[in-house]
Motif scaffolding. Structure first.
Motif, mmCIF file in Angstrom:
data_model
loop_
_atom_site.group_PDB
_atom_site.id
_atom_site.type_symbol
_atom_site.label_atom_id
_atom_site.label_comp_id
_atom_site.label_asym_id
_atom_site.label_seq_id
_atom_site.Cartn_x
_atom_site.Cartn_y
_atom_site.Cartn_z
ATOM 1 N N UNK A 149 -1.850 -8.138 -4.230
ATOM 2 C CA UNK A 149 -2.676 -9.346 -4.416
ATOM 3 C C UNK A 149 -1.785 -10.587 -4.513
ATOM 4 N N UNK A 150 -0.670 -10.466 -5.250
ATOM 5 C CA UNK A 150 0.264 -11.595 -5.382
ATOM 6 C C UNK A 150 0.898 -11.917 -4.031
ATOM 7 N N UNK A 151 1.234 -10.888 -3.255
ATOM 8 C CA UNK A 151 1.810 -11.110 -1.924
ATOM 9 C C UNK A 151 0.808 -11.814 -1.029
ATOM 10 N N UNK A 152 -0.450 -11.406 -1.101
ATOM 11 C CA UNK A 152 -1.504 -12.048 -0.319
ATOM 12 C C UNK A 152 -1.610 -13.526 -0.698
ATOM 13 N N UNK A 153 -1.508 -13.814 -1.987
ATOM 14 C CA UNK A 153 -1.554 -15.213 -2.448
ATOM 15 C C UNK A 153 -0.356 -16.002 -1.938
ATOM 16 N N UNK A 154 0.827 -15.386 -1.965
ATOM 17 C CA UNK A 154 2.027 -16.056 -1.437
ATOM 18 C C UNK A 154 1.851 -16.387 0.049
ATOM 19 N N UNK A 200 0.842 -1.200 0.000
ATOM 20 C CA UNK A 200 0.000 0.000 0.000
ATOM 21 C C UNK A 200 0.877 1.250 0.000
ATOM 22 N N UNK A 201 1.954 1.201 0.777
ATOM 23 C CA UNK A 201 2.895 2.322 0.804
ATOM 24 C C UNK A 201 3.569 2.521 -0.542
ATOM 25 N N UNK A 202 3.908 1.420 -1.193
ATOM 26 C CA UNK A 202 4.482 1.510 -2.536
ATOM 27 C C UNK A 202 3.493 2.154 -3.502
#
Length: 189
Positions: A178-183, A89-91
């Motif tokens: 979203x990808x981080x959440x999936x990881x 979110x910061x990014x």
């Protein structure tokens, strides 16, 4: 007693001008004369605070790192999973800034490509800080392979910076979130 304050503000003015110019135009492309002209500071004052252009670059990168480290330490949720996702979110917020020109540390490492150069090492230390942030949060969550997963999350974050710089800022950070959440879900976290 009053002379120490103006010296400090002149140093800050030099540093802020250098930060902006190095970020927008590059480290090698930005000359000392340009920094002096835009800051309005005398050359003698510059060399009173910084012995060389490399020292000014180091100070500028250290300042940028300190600001980012402060935002991470002050602005992250206490819950580790939320903190990891908040990094993305910061990014996203960073990409939306009008003056977004990529990552100052990636640029520094590219311009000072010798890994033993102090500027390259400082850029690498900044990236290590990000990896350590992710690893610490993952350890707090009890991840089985926190170091590996931290690197994978960092690859996502770094990809955001590169692709937003290459193609223009859009939703890269949200998609990476979203990808981080999936990881994280894939790791049972």
């Amino acid at each position: 007693m009053s002379s120490s304050k103006p010296a400090s503000s002149k140093r800050e003015l030099l540093l802020n001008t250098a930060l902006d110019l190095f970020y927008r135009e590059g480290y090698h492309a930005t000359g000392i004369d340009r920094i002096l002209a835009e800051s309005g500071v005398a050359k003698m004052t510059l060399y009173k605070h910084f012995k060389s252009k490399d020292e000014l670059i180091m100070a500028a990168l250290e300042e940028r790192h300190a600001r980012m480290r402060e935002r991470v330490r002050e602005g992250m949720p206490a819950e580790p999973r939320a903190a990891i996702l908040a990094m993305f979110d910061g990014l996203h917020a960073f990409l939306q800034q009008q003056d977004f020109c990529g990552c100052a540390f990636i640029h520094a490492a590219a311009e000072f490509h010798d890994r033993s150069h102090p500027i390259h090492r400082l850029a690498a230390e900044h990236k290590q800080f990000i990896e350590t942030f992710f690893r610490t949060q993952l350890e707090r969550l009890g991840a089985e392979q926190p170091a590996k997963l931290a690197r994978q999350l960092q690859y996502l974050a770094e990809g955001v910076l590169v692709m937003a710089h290459m193609h223009g800022p859009a939703d890269q950070a949200l998609e990476a979130r979203d990808a981080a959440d999936s990881l994280l879900r894939g790791a049972g976290l």
